[in-house]
Design an enzyme around this catalytic site. Structure first.
Site, PDB file in Angstrom:
ATOM      1  N   ASP A 161      39.726  -6.679  -2.409  1.00 53.14           N
ATOM      2  CA  ASP A 161      40.966  -6.940  -1.687  1.00 53.14           C
ATOM      3  C   ASP A 161      41.992  -7.642  -2.581  1.00 53.14           C
ATOM      4  O   ASP A 161      43.172  -7.316  -2.582  1.00 53.14           O
ATOM      5  CB  ASP A 161      40.662  -7.804  -0.453  1.00 53.14           C
ATOM      6  CG  ASP A 161      41.915  -8.060   0.355  1.00 53.14           C
ATOM      7  OD1 ASP A 161      42.598  -7.071   0.688  1.00 53.14           O
ATOM      8  OD2 ASP A 161      42.222  -9.237   0.633  1.00 53.14           O
ATOM      9  N   ARG A 174     -17.548   8.041  -9.487  1.00 52.22           N
ATOM     10  CA  ARG A 174     -16.217   7.431  -9.422  1.00 52.22           C
ATOM     11  C   ARG A 174     -16.047   6.785  -8.060  1.00 52.22           C
ATOM     12  O   ARG A 174     -16.329   7.395  -7.030  1.00 52.22           O
ATOM     13  CB  ARG A 174     -15.124   8.473  -9.660  1.00 52.22           C
ATOM     14  CG  ARG A 174     -13.702   7.907  -9.523  1.00 52.22           C
ATOM     15  CD  ARG A 174     -12.693   8.824 -10.147  1.00 52.22           C
ATOM     16  NE  ARG A 174     -12.818   8.861 -11.590  1.00 52.22           N
ATOM     17  CZ  ARG A 174     -12.240   7.983 -12.423  1.00 52.22           C
ATOM     18  NH1 ARG A 174     -11.477   7.024 -11.940  1.00 52.22           N
ATOM     19  NH2 ARG A 174     -12.409   8.074 -13.723  1.00 52.22           N
TER      20      ARG A 174
END
Ligand code: SAM
Length: 610
Positions: free
Chosen positions: A577, A84
Site C-alpha cells: 500500500d 525384510r
C-alpha cells in the site's frame, strides 16, 4: 572358530536351495520373506494409507514376537535367505531390536541378510542397536527433499528426522546397503528426481525411483504414474554419461551409475515393466496372513493355524499350498483389483533433493491433500490433526475445522492445558529498484543507468512524493503487522482468540543477485529487464525485496502460527500500500511460510532451508 563353522553351515544350507514347499508351479524359488511387524505408522502418506484411515486389527490378532520367530525359522529352514521387516512402520513395533536379534540367530540355518524398510522418522536413535543386533540392509522411504511438501505428502512433520536417520545410516559401515525409496508422482515430486540423482554424487546411497502403484483408497490414476522409460530419458538428458549398473539376481530395481558418483540410482517399474518372472518374494502381514503377491488379494492365515496348535509340518504344507497358488504374473495396471486388496500400509511395501523452497503441486493432485469443499491452499496443512510422532493410535486423519457432516466447526480446546507457544513466520515482497531506493532512502549505485526522459521524471517525482507522504514505509508496516496480528481471530473465521504475550516484527530491505533468487516470477524484477518506471538497462542482475519476519508468543491452548502468518501478511500488504504509487501492480508478495513453531502436543518444528 565356532563362527567359521556356523558361517560354513549357513552357506551350505543356502546352497541347498529352497525346499519344494517354497517353489511355485512356475518354478520360481521363494527365498525372500517380507514380514510386516505392525499395521501402525507414524506418517500418513496419502498414497499408502487411505484418507479415511484404516481399521487396525485388535492387538491379539497380530502376530506375537514368538509367532514371528516361529514362522521366520520355518521359512529360513526351508530356504529363505533374506528377511525384510516392514509395516506399517516397523520401528514403532515394541521390541523391534530384540526381534532383529532373534532373527539374527537364524543365520545358523542359512539366513544371510536382515533388511528393514522404514520411513526413518523414529529410526535415528534405534539404528545403532539394530545394526548391532544384525540388521544388514536398510531402505529409507523419502519422496521429497522439500520439508513443506513432506508435510503435505505424509500429513505429518519430521523431514529433518528422516534426513538425520539417513545420515546416520550412511555413516554405519556395518550396513551392507542403504537405499532411498522415492515414489515418483507426476506433478508432485517428479521434478525433484534430478535432485535425488544429485545426492548420489557425494554419498554411497542407492536411490530407487518407484512407480506409483494402485492400492485400496490411494487415488491412483495412470496419469500420475511416471513410467521408468520417461524418467530415465529425463535423467539421461542431464547426465548423458550415465551407465547401466550391475543388478543382483532377483533384484526388482534396474540400477544405473553416473561415473564419478559414489552412489547409484535405479528404478522399480512394478507397473510398466513388472518383474513377476523373477519374483522370489513372499509376504507375511502383521496379522499373520501369507500373501504370495503384492497385487493378489488372496491370503491364508498362518496365525489361525498356529493358534489352533498345528505342527510345523502342517504349517509348511499350508505355506506350500499358498505358494503353489501364486499366479504367473500380476494383472496389468488397468486391471489390478484395488477393491478387494488391502491398502499398502497393511501389506508392507515393496521389494523394492537444489530443492525447491516453494510447494509445487499440480492442480491434479490437490484433491489428494484436502477434503472436498476445502481450499487446496498449502496452509490447509495446519488443519490436519498433528498428533506427535509416535502417536500411532491416532484416529483417521481429518481436517480439524470440519465436523462429521462436513460443516465448518471451531475446535473445542476447553480440555487442553495452556502451554507456552511460539511461532515465527516470514515472507517477502519483491519490488522494483526505484521502490527499494525509496524505502532505503538511498540510491542503488549503478553506472549503467540511463537518464529518464523529462516526462518520466516528472511523473515519477509525483508518485514518489505521494509515496513519501504516507510516512516511513518500514515503521508503518511494522505497526500494521503488530495490529493485524492481534486481530487474527477476527479475520480467520475458525481461529481462537488468543491472549498474546509478545509480538516481534522486523522488516528489512534485501537485495540479491538473480541466481540467489529462487522464483521465476522474480525475473520481471531482475534489474535490467524493466524500464517502465524511469529506469534503464543495467548489467547488475539484482532483485530487490522487503523481508518481513514475525515472532509471536503466548501461553495458550492453541498454536500461534496463524497469528505469525497474519502479521507477516499484513506487514507485506502495508508495504504494498505504501509503495503502490511508485511500484503499482508490479510487486509480488511471496514465500510466506512458518519458519518455526514450538509448544503444544505436536511438538516443535523448524523448517530447514536449502
Ligand atoms: N513405513 C515403512 C516405509 O515408509 O518405508 C514401510 C512400509 S511402506 C508400505 C513400504 C514402501 O512402500 C515405502 O517405500 C513406500 O514408499 C512404498 N509405497 C507405499 N505405497 C505405495 C504406492 N502406492 N506405490 C508405490 N510405492 C508405495
Amino acid at each position: 572358530m565356532f563362527q567359521y563353522y556356523q558361517d560354513r553351515i549357513a552357506s551350505i544350507d543356502a546352497e541347498r536351495g529352497v525346499s519344494p514347499f517354497l517353489i511355485d508351479t512356475h518354478s520360481r524359488q521363494h527365498n525372500y520373506l517380507r514380514i510386516s511387524l505392525t499395521e501402525r505408522c507414524n506418517l500418513r502418506c496419502f498414497y499408502c494409507m487411505p484418507s479415511e484411515g484404516i481399521e487396525l486389527s485388535p492387538p491379539d490378532h497380530l502376530l506375537s514376537d514368538d509367532e514371528i520367530i516361529r514362522l521366520a525359522t520355518l521359512f529360513v529352514r526351508n530356504g529363505v535367505t533374506k528377511i525384510r521387516l516392514t509395516g506399517g512402520e516397523p520401528t514403532v513395533r515394541k521390541g523391534i531390536v530384540e526381534i532383529v536379534g532373534r532373527l539374527n540367530a537364524l543365520r545358523q540355518y542359512g539366513l544371510q541378510s536382515i533388511g528393514m524398510t522404514t520411513n526413518g522418522i523414529a529410526l535415528h536413535r534405534k539404528l545403532p542397536a539394530l545394526v548391532e543386533n544384525g540388521l544388514t540392509h536398510l531402505n529409507i522411504s523419502l519422496d521429497t527433499l522439500d520439508p513443506f511438501k513432506f508435510e503435505i505428502m505424509t500429513r505429518r512433520m519430521g523431514h529433518n528426522a528422516v534426513l538425520r536417520s539417513l545420515h546416520t545410516a550412511l555413516q554405519s559401515p556395518e550396513l551392507q546397503s542403504v537405499k532411498l525409496n522415492v515414489v515418483v508422482m507426476r506433478g508432485l515430486n517428479d521434478h525433484e528426481v534430478p535432485d535425488f540423482v544429485e545426492m548420489t554424487r557425494e554419498s554411497r546411497v542407492s536411490v530407487r525411483f518407484i512407480e506409483f502403484m494402485p492400492f485400496t483408497g490411494n487415488k491412483w490414476d495412470k496419469a500420475k504414474m511416471v513410467p521408468t522409460t520417461e524418467l530415465l530419458a529425463r535423467i539421461q538428458m542431464r547426465y548423458p554419461e550415465l551407465r547401466k549398473g550391475s543388478d543382483e539376481l532377483n533384484d526388482t530395481a534396474r540400477s544405473y551409475i553416473i561415473p564419478g558418483h559414489l552412489g547409484s540410482f535405479g528404478f522399480i517399474s512394478s507397473m510398466s515393466d513388472h518383474f513377476c518372472g523373477s519374483c522370489n518374494r513372499l509376504r507375511l502381514t502383521a496379522d499373520g496372513q501369507i500373501k504370495v503377491c503384492l497385487f493378489d488379494a488372496k491370503e491364508i492365515s498362518l496365525r489361525d493355524q498356529m493358534r489352533s496348535g498345528v505342527s510345523d509340518d502342517s504349517l509348511l504344507s499350508t505355506i506350500g499350498r499358498a505358494v503353489r497358488g501364486k499366479k504367473e504374473k500380476h494383472a496389468g495396471m488397468e486391471d489390478i483389483d484395488v477393491v478387494t486388496n488391502r491398502p499398502m500400509i497393511l501389506i508392507g511395501g515393496l521389494h523394492r533433493p537444489g530443492p525447491a523452497r516453494s510447494l509445487q503441486v499440480s492442480p491434479r493432485f490437490r484433491s489428494l491433500f484436502v477434503q472436498p469443499a476445502v481450499s487446496a491452499h498449502p496452509t490447509a496443512v495446519r488443519c490436519f490433526s498433528t498428533s506427535s510422532v509416535g502417536d500411532t493410535a491416532s484416529p483417521p486423519l481429518r481436517l480439524t475445522h470440519i465436523d462429521d457432516s462436513g460443516r465448518a466447526s471451531m475446535v473445542d480446546v476447553g480440555q487442553k492445558e495452556p502451554t507456552r507457544r511460539t511461532a515465527t513466520a516470514s515472507g517477502r515482497i519483491v519490488i522494483p529498484r526505484i521502490a527499494y531506493e525509496l524505502v532505503t532512502g538511498g540510491r542503488v549505485e549503478d553506472d549503467a543507468r540511463e537518464s529518464p526522459t523529462n516526462a518520466d521524471a516528472a511523473s515519477f517525482r509525483k508518485a514518489q512524493e505521494k509515496a513519501r507522504s504516507k510516512g516511513d514505509v518500514l515503521t508503518v508496516a511494522q505497526l500494521a503487522a503488530i495490529m493485524g496480528c492481534k486481530r487474527t481471530a477476527e479475520l480467520i473465521p475458525l481461529c481462537h482468540p488468543l491472549q498474546l504475550s509478545h509480538i516481534a516484527v522486523t522488516l528489512h530491505p534485501d537485495s540479491r543477485t538473480a541466481s540467489d533468487a529462487p522464483k521465476e516470477a522474480e525475473a520481471d524484477f531482475v534489474e535490467g529487464t524493466r524500464s517502465d518506471v524511469g529506469l534503464g538497462q543495467s548489467s547488475a542482475r539484482l532483485t530487490y525485496s522487503i523481508m518481513c519476519r514475525a515472532t509471536v508468543s503466548c501461553e495458550g491452548k492453541t498454536g500461534v502460527e496463524m497469528e505469525a502468518l497474519t502479521a507477516v501478511s499484513v506487514g507485506l500488504l502495508t508495504v504494498w500500500d505504501m509503495l503502490k504509487a511508485v511500484a503499482g501492480k508490479e510487486m509480488i508478495i511471496q514465500d510466506i511460510l512458518v519458519e518455526q513453531k514450538a509448544g503444544g502436543r505436536s511438538g516443535s518444528f523448524m523448517r530447514s532451508f536449502p
